[in-house]
Design an enzyme around this catalytic site. Structure first.
Site, PDB file in Angstrom:
ATOM      1  CE1 TYR A 199     -17.866   5.842   1.389  1.00 34.43           C
ATOM      2  CE2 TYR A 199     -19.273   4.004   1.994  1.00 34.43           C
ATOM      3  CZ  TYR A 199     -18.032   4.502   1.648  1.00 34.43           C
ATOM      4  OH  TYR A 199     -16.968   3.666   1.559  1.00 34.43           O
TER       5      TYR A 199
ATOM      6  CD  GLU B 133     -18.068   8.280  -2.412  1.00 36.33           C
ATOM      7  OE1 GLU B 133     -19.039   8.053  -1.667  1.00 36.33           O
ATOM      8  OE2 GLU B 133     -17.367   7.401  -2.947  1.00 36.33           O
TER       9      GLU B 133
ATOM     10  CE  LYS C 245       2.248  15.710  12.072  1.00 36.14           C
ATOM     11  NZ  LYS C 245       1.789  15.629  10.686  1.00 36.14           N
TER      12      LYS C 245
ATOM     13  NE  ARG D 157      -3.481   9.832  12.988  1.00 40.21           N
ATOM     14  CZ  ARG D 157      -2.289   9.976  13.563  1.00 40.21           C
ATOM     15  NH1 ARG D 157      -2.170  10.001  14.867  1.00 40.21           N
ATOM     16  NH2 ARG D 157      -1.207  10.083  12.834  1.00 40.21           N
TER      17      ARG D 157
HETATM   18  N1  DSN Z   1       4.707  11.386  10.967  1.00 37.37           N
HETATM   19  C1  DSN Z   1       4.794  12.817  11.008  1.00 37.37           C
HETATM   20  C2  DSN Z   1       5.808  13.290  11.984  1.00 37.37           C
HETATM   21  O1  DSN Z   1       6.023  12.603  12.968  1.00 37.37           O
HETATM   22  O2  DSN Z   1       6.382  14.345  11.818  1.00 37.37           O
HETATM   23  C3  DSN Z   1       5.046  13.379   9.657  1.00 37.37           C
HETATM   24  O3  DSN Z   1       4.239  12.817   8.722  1.00 37.37           O
END
Ligand code: DSN
Length: 421
Positions: free
Chosen positions: A58, A60, A233, A239
């Site tokens: 933890y 914080e 992404k 994540r």
């Molecule tokens: N779930 C994401 C996507 O697939 O674009 C957006 O939050």
């Protein structure tokens, strides 16, 4: 005498059921063309950081100002993540604690808005995101929201409409960025409008963060007051989420994330982000980012040659949105057939879709994950062929299984980062 492994068994020994499912998921990710544009393969190094003992801790607060002891190694980890992200994007301040993109956006609301304030973003059916004020989201219930759209004829954002709506509504936040918009964002034009109406401009770069880091999409830095993003992404990290801003807004953003919205940060993921930011600062990553876009454009051309109708006529980034109406098949049915054929994507509404979101007219696909495996433009023609075959034979399981077998065999030459099976 008991060994450490007896006392603390491996996952396979402790929980064979979960271990087997994870292995099956590894194999699935190994064997398929993963084309959901918001997904990718994180490197083994990133995954190792995420699966570490940092998960036990933890912390914080922020580095050097925590509410728990024992931060001797956590503080330098979070500092490295912040410093690397600041250097990568060229910003004055980075908060790397948001658990993901939605909490990052909510923290921005908390930093700048009061319930009932007006916010503006690209409508969800036109490629925006739920948290940009869409009615079913908390952001559309606690705030008044105004949605701008893409034009019916060319599917580009109508900046005249953005200006008109912004002047009428005087939003507190103006969001740019989305999840299914295949074209480049004109951050400078949004900044001009935001300035005209006194709005805080928020660029949500979740989808294109890796492209921006690699120089394959213009950057909102210098235009947007605040930049929010996920980290998993095109950026190829773990994540997570982050908020980038300047010195003026740094304190408000930090206060909104903690203690405003979240408790203990997920330091294992923050360590994973530090690793991903180090990877993203390399020339290899720059090449990767440009290849993602080159692949998406090439795939778009080959699909167009086969009669597929691309929303906006093509792409400037990593994603393609295809309206399947002219092919006589709905998006969901096509997505399920493609998945069986080894091409994983998602069904998606298209702008002005007459069908419902749970059974829309289109599919959305992208090239970030397959480019991480080393596919280039030369591979986009066979990929378009498999895609076409699966859509044309959506009711023929034997045919779909045959395509899946071809894809599985093709992908053996392209090992996926982080997949050890
Ligand atoms: N779930 C994401 C996507 O697939 O674009 C957006 O939050």
């Amino acid at each position: 005498m008991t060994t450490p492994t007896d006392r603390d068994p491996t996952l396979a020994a402790r929980d064979p059921e979960i271990a087997a499912l994870i292995r099956q998921e590894d194999e699935r990710q190994r064997d398929k063309m993963r084309m959901i544009p918001s997904e990718n393969y994180a490197s083994r190094a990133v995954l190792e950081a995420c699966g570490s003992t940092l998960s036990n801790k933890y912390s914080e607060g922020y580095p050097r100002k925590r509410y728990y002891e024992g931060q001797q190694f956590i503080d330098p980890i979070e500092e490295l993540a912040r410093d690397r992200i600041k250097a990568l994007f060229g910003v004055e301040h980075a908060n790397v604690q948001p658990y993901s993109g939605s909490p990052a956006n909510l923290a921005v609301y908390f930093a700048f808005c009061k319930p009932g304030d007006t916010v503006m973003g690209l409508g969800l059916p036109h490629g925006g995101h739920l948290t940009h004020g869409w009615p079913v989201s908390i952001t559309g219930s606690y705030f008044k929201s105004v949605a701008y759209s893409v034009r019916r004829d060319d599917h580009r954002i109508d900046m005249d409409e953005v200006r008109r709506l912004a002047h009428e509504a005087k939003p507190r936040l103006l969001f740019c960025g989305g999840t299914a918009y295949p074209r480049a964002w004109d951050f400078a034009a949004f900044a001009t409008i935001a300035r005209e109406v006194g709005a805080v401009l928020v660029a949500d770069i979740a989808h294109i963060a890796g492209l921006i880091a690699g120089g394959a999409h213009p950057s909102p830095v210098g235009h947007a007051d605040v930049i929010t993003s996920t980290t998993h992404k095109t950026l190829r990290g773990p994540r997570g989420g982050m908020i980038l801003t300047n010195a003026t807004h740094a304190a408000a953003i930090d206060k909104a994330v903690f203690p405003g919205l979240q408790g203990g940060p997920h330091e294992a993921n923050i360590a994973g982000l530090a690793v991903a930011a180090k990877e993203a600062a390399t020339d290899d990553f720059k090449r990767y980012a440009h290849q993602v876009v080159a692949n998406a454009k090439a795939l778009g051309r080959h699909l167009g040659d086969r009669g597929f109708s691309l929303v906006s006529g093509g792409t400037d980034n990593h994603l393609l949105l295809i309206d399947l109406t002219n092919k006589g098949i709905a998006g969901k049915k096509a997505a399920k057939a493609l998945d069986r054929a080894g091409i994983e994507l998602n069904y998606n509404t298209v702008p002005y879709d007459p069908r419902k979101p749970f059974d829309p007219s289109g599919v959305r696909l992208g090239t970030p994950a397959i480019t991480s495996r080393g596919l280039t433009e030369a591979h986009m023609e066979p990929l378009a062929g498999w895609f076409d075959e699966a859509v044309r034979h959506a009711d023929d399981d034997a045919k779909l299984d045959a395509v899946a077998a071809e894809i599985r065999s093709f992908l053996r030459d392209f090992p996926a980062p982080g997949i050890l099976v």
